[in-house]
Motif scaffolding. Sequence first.
Motif, PDB file in Angstrom:
ATOM      1  N   ILE A 110      -2.956  -0.346  -6.084  1.00 21.91           N
ATOM      2  CA  ILE A 110      -4.039   0.478  -5.474  1.00 21.91           C
ATOM      3  C   ILE A 110      -4.761   0.963  -6.395  1.00 21.91           C
ATOM      4  O   ILE A 110      -4.823   1.760  -7.382  1.00 21.91           O
ATOM      5  N   VAL A 149       0.912  -1.287  -0.069  1.00 21.17           N
ATOM      6  CA  VAL A 149      -0.042  -0.084   0.078  1.00 21.17           C
ATOM      7  C   VAL A 149       0.783   1.231  -0.251  1.00 21.17           C
ATOM      8  O   VAL A 149       0.640   2.146  -0.704  1.00 21.17           O
ATOM      9  N   THR A 189      -5.623   2.905   5.373  1.00 16.15           N
ATOM     10  CA  THR A 189      -6.023   1.516   4.513  1.00 16.15           C
ATOM     11  C   THR A 189      -5.686   0.442   5.199  1.00 16.15           C
ATOM     12  O   THR A 189      -6.670  -0.661   5.179  1.00 16.15           O
ATOM     13  N   THR A 190      -4.588   0.180   5.706  1.00 15.38           N
ATOM     14  CA  THR A 190      -4.144  -0.806   6.656  1.00 15.38           C
ATOM     15  C   THR A 190      -5.261  -1.263   7.828  1.00 15.38           C
ATOM     16  O   THR A 190      -5.658  -2.556   7.782  1.00 15.38           O
ATOM     17  N   THR A 223      -1.623   4.853   4.356  1.00 17.12           N
ATOM     18  CA  THR A 223      -1.151   3.552   4.646  1.00 17.12           C
ATOM     19  C   THR A 223      -1.786   3.082   5.794  1.00 17.12           C
ATOM     20  O   THR A 223      -2.527   2.076   5.679  1.00 17.12           O
TER      21      THR A 223
END
Length: 457
Positions: A131, A84, A299-300, A296
Motif C-alpha cells: 500500500i 489491501v 479502497t476496494t 479496505t
Amino acid sequence: MLETYELLVIILLASFILLIFTGYPIAWVLAGVSFWFVVIAIYGSEYADLDTYLLTSWARFSVIVDRIWSQMQNSVLVALPMFVFMGLMLDRSGVADRLMQSFTRLFGSLQGGLAIAVCCIGILLAASTGIVGASVVLLATLSMPLMLAYSYSKRLAAGVIAASGTLGILIPPSIMLVIMADQLAMSVGDLFMGAMIPGLLLGVLYMLYVIVVTHLFPGMGPPPADAPPMTARIVLDALLSMAAPAALILAVLGTIFFGIATATEASGVGAFGAMLLAAWNRRLDWRCIKDVSYETAATTAFIMAIFLGASAFALVMRNLGGDEFIAHMLRSLPFGPEGIIIVILGIAFVAGFFLDWLEISLIFLPLVAPVVKALGFDPVWFVVVFAVMLQTSFLTPPVGFSLFYLKGVVPKEVSTRDIYLGILPFVAIQLLCVFLVFEFPELALWLPREVYGGAAR
C-alpha cells in the motif's frame, strides 16, 4: 487522410484526457465519456458509414453488463481487498516502529545511515504491505523528524522517503501486478516472480545513490554524533525485528512460489497473518478491525469503480476500431521492434505525469499488449518493464500521489520545492532500472523460468 472512425478514436482519447483536469472522479469521467460516445455512435451512424466500427444500438452496448458480471465473478480480483487489508493491518501492527528503531541503531553510525535504513524498511514494507500511501505516510512519520534532527538534507530525506514508499507497487505482493495479470489473462505467480529481482534491484539502487551522494557531500547525511557503534547485539536486534515481516512474506510469497496456494488463497493467509502480528504486538482490538475494514472497503470500491468505468471505455474504444488504429499507428513507426517498445514506454512515462498507474494499467496496457506480443516479445518481460516504468507515476508532478502523501505529513519547514527537487534523482534511478531490465531481460525472466519453466524472451 484520417477516416471518420480514426477521428472519433482520437477525439475519445482527447476528451478523456481533458476531462481529467476538471477534477471529476476518474471512474465517472470514463463512464461519462463512454456513454456520450455511444450516443454519438447510435445517432451518428445514420449520417456516416460507421456501422463497421460503432455500437449502433443500445442493445449492443448492453454487453457491458456481462463484462461487469464477469469481473465480479473473477476469483483473481478477490486478492485485491485481502492484500489491501493485509497492508493496512500491518501498518497498525507496530512492526514498522520496531524496524525503524533497530535499523536506526544498525545503520545510524554510517554516513547517510538513516536514509539507508529508510530504504531497507521500504523494501520490507513493500514485500509485506504493498500500500503506497500507507508506506509513504508511515516512513515519513517515523523517519523525517529524526533525519531533520540530525541535519540531513531536506531534499534527500524527502526523496528517499517518497521513493522507498513506492516500492510496494512493484515488489510482490503487488496490487498493480494482480490487476495487470487479470487484464492480460496472465499468471499472477509469473508476474510476481518476474518483478521480484527488478523490485529489489530498484531498492538497492536507491541505497547505492544514498551512499554515493552522502560520501561526495557529507553534509547531506551526517552520522549522528551520539550514534552507538555497530555491535553484535545491535545486529541481532535488527535480525529479530525482521523475523515477523519475513515470516509474513514467506507465508504469502512462499506459498505462491512453491505452488502451495494461488495468489487469491495466499492473500487470505497474508490478511490473517497481519492480524496475528497486530495481536502479538497488542495492537489488535475492535476499533482497529473496524477502521481497517472501512479503509479496505473504501479502497476496494475506488478500484472497482475505475474497473467498471474502464470496462465501458474499453468497450467503446474497441467498437470504434481503437485497437486496430493504435496497432496500425505503432507498426507504422519507422523503428524496429525494440524502438516500438521504447515508444510505448515513453508514452507510459509521459502519461504518468497526468494519470494514476491504475488508469494506465486498465486503459493503455491492454491496447498495446497485443502489439507487443505480435512483435515476438515475452509478455512477462514486457509487463515487468512496463510496471517498473509506472513507478515513476508516483513521483512525477503534478499527479504524483507519493508527493501528496508526503507533503501532508512532513514538518512545515519541508517545502513543496524541497520535495519536488528531492525526487528528481530517484526518478532518474527508476529510469535507469527500466533501462537495465530492458537491456538485460533475464532480470525479469530468470526467476519465473527457474521456478515455473517459463519461456525466455
